[in-house]
Design an enzyme around this catalytic site. Structure first.
Site, short mmCIF file in Angstrom:
data_model
loop_
_atom_site.label_atom_id
_atom_site.label_comp_id
_atom_site.label_asym_id
_atom_site.label_seq_id
_atom_site.Cartn_x
_atom_site.Cartn_y
_atom_site.Cartn_z
N GLY A 1 2.70 2.11 10.73
CA GLY A 1 3.54 3.30 10.44
C GLY A 1 4.44 3.59 11.99
O GLY A 1 5.08 4.82 11.68
N GLU B 1 -4.89 -5.08 10.85
CA GLU B 1 -4.04 -4.10 10.88
C GLU B 1 -4.06 -3.34 12.32
O GLU B 1 -4.99 -2.23 12.62
CB GLU B 1 -4.11 -3.01 10.05
N ASN C 1 0.82 -1.26 -0.08
CA ASN C 1 0.04 -0.03 0.05
C ASN C 1 0.91 1.18 -0.02
O ASN C 1 1.60 1.64 1.04
CB ASN C 1 -0.95 -0.04 1.19
N TRP C 2 1.06 1.72 -1.14
CA TRP C 2 1.95 2.92 -1.29
C TRP C 2 1.37 4.31 -0.73
O TRP C 2 1.77 5.38 -0.73
CB TRP C 2 2.33 3.10 -2.70
N LYS C 3 0.07 4.29 -0.33
CA LYS C 3 -0.69 5.29 0.50
C LYS C 3 -0.44 6.64 -0.42
O LYS C 3 -0.37 6.35 -1.70
CB LYS C 3 0.10 5.69 1.83
N GLY D 1 2.84 -1.26 4.33
CA GLY D 1 3.05 0.28 3.96
C GLY D 1 4.30 0.75 3.72
O GLY D 1 4.83 0.44 2.51
N GLY D 2 5.10 1.22 4.57
CA GLY D 2 6.39 1.97 4.53
C GLY D 2 7.51 1.01 3.67
O GLY D 2 8.06 1.43 2.90
N HIS E 1 -9.40 1.02 5.35
CA HIS E 1 -8.14 1.33 6.09
C HIS E 1 -8.13 2.01 7.12
O HIS E 1 -9.07 2.95 7.21
CB HIS E 1 -6.81 1.79 5.10
C1 PEP Z 1 -0.55 -0.23 6.27
O1 PEP Z 1 -0.87 1.26 6.27
O2 PEP Z 1 -1.45 -0.74 5.64
C2 PEP Z 1 0.57 -0.47 6.90
C3 PEP Z 1 0.53 -1.86 7.35
O3 PEP Z 1 1.65 0.43 7.20
P1 PEP Z 1 3.38 0.24 7.83
O4 PEP Z 1 3.62 -1.05 7.31
O5 PEP Z 1 4.04 1.38 7.46
O6 PEP Z 1 3.00 -0.04 9.15
#
Ligand code: PEP
Length: 251
Positions: A172, A166, A9-11, A233-234, A96
């Site tokens: 994050g 999540e 997920n590149w957000k 995410g990150g 999300h």
């Molecule tokens: C996300 O936003 O779905 C996520 C899991 O982010 P991160 O991996 O950065 O915690």
């Protein structure tokens, strides 16, 4: 056996050109003919079409970060399920925690979005998770239960749906749930799905974990019996890290 699924997920990151470069880097790092697990990437709406062109002919799926529950109309800033379908998306992330936290998404609107996405033939990744305050108050189970029950209200088949657990406190933040903490909630979700859809459907359901997954912790998380991949995410913004996580899921 459930096929693992890893989605990046590149957000709200990367221009169109940067998205194309990152997609090319992901394909290069995966290598020719990769088929270890289901893989997807979710760029911004703006970069979907260009990224989709890069992914064409590969195993990597194009995923949208959200979609609206109407086909069109006066919904400034929104994009419909039909539109993301037309641009080549095969899956969409819905609910999300950032949508819930910053954009007023509720279980009821999540439910509407899921229904519309399913009617367009999209696979849905339904995100659920408790905040730190909820975990500390001991209400994780009831929060997850409401998000699952209300999010899926009136939906007759779970088969086109993946659930992503999540924990909001792990997204994050660099704090990952331990594999045991994650497994406990994944098992709870599978038990809920057994109650709602029966044992066979629950056994087939894929439940991803998301929250600071990195190459260093992915293998341990994915080794748990009820963790069927990750929503990343990150770490998905770096092709090598993302592919290392994909490969950990493919073992
Ligand atoms: C996300 O936003 O779905 C996520 C899991 O982010 P991160 O991996 O950065 O915690």
């Amino acid at each position: 056996m459930r096929r693992k699924i890893v989605v990046g997920n590149w957000k709200m990151n990367n221009s169109v050109a940067e998205s194309e470069t990152l997609a090319l880097d992901v394909l290069a790092a995966l290598g020719e003919g990769f088929s270890g697990c289901e893989v997807g990437i979710a760029p911004t709406y703006l970069a979907l079409e260009a990224t989709g062109r890069i992914l064409e002919g590969s195993e990597v799926q194009l995923v949208a970060q959200n979609c609206h529950y109407e086909n069109d109309g006066a919904y400034t800033g929104e994009v419909s399920a039909r539109m993301i379908n037309a641009v080549g998306c095969t899956s969409v992330i819905i609910g999300h925690s950032e949508r819930r936290q910053y954009f007023g998404e509720t279980n009821a609107t999540v439910n509407l979005r899921i229904k519309k996405a399913l009617s367009e033939g999209l696979q849905v990744i339904l995100c659920v998770g408790e905040t730190l305050a909820e975990r500390e108050a001991g209400v994780t189970e009831s929060v997850i239960s409401s998000q699952v029950r209300e999010g899926l209200d009136g939906i007759s088949s779970i088969s086109p749906i993946v659930i992503a657990y999540e924990p909001v406190w792990a997204i994050g933040t660099g704090k990952t749930a331990t594999s045991a903490q994650a497994e406990e909630v994944h098992l709870l979700i599978r038990t809920l799905i057994t109650e709602l859809y029966g044992k066979e459907a629950a056994e087939a359901l894929r439940i991803q974990y998301g929250g600071s997954v990195k190459p260093s912790n992915a293998a341990e998380l994915f080794a748990m019996p009820n963790i069927d991949g990750g929503l990343i995410g990150g770490a998905s913004l770096n092709a090598e890290d993302f592919v290392a996580i994909v490969k950990a899921a493919s073992r």
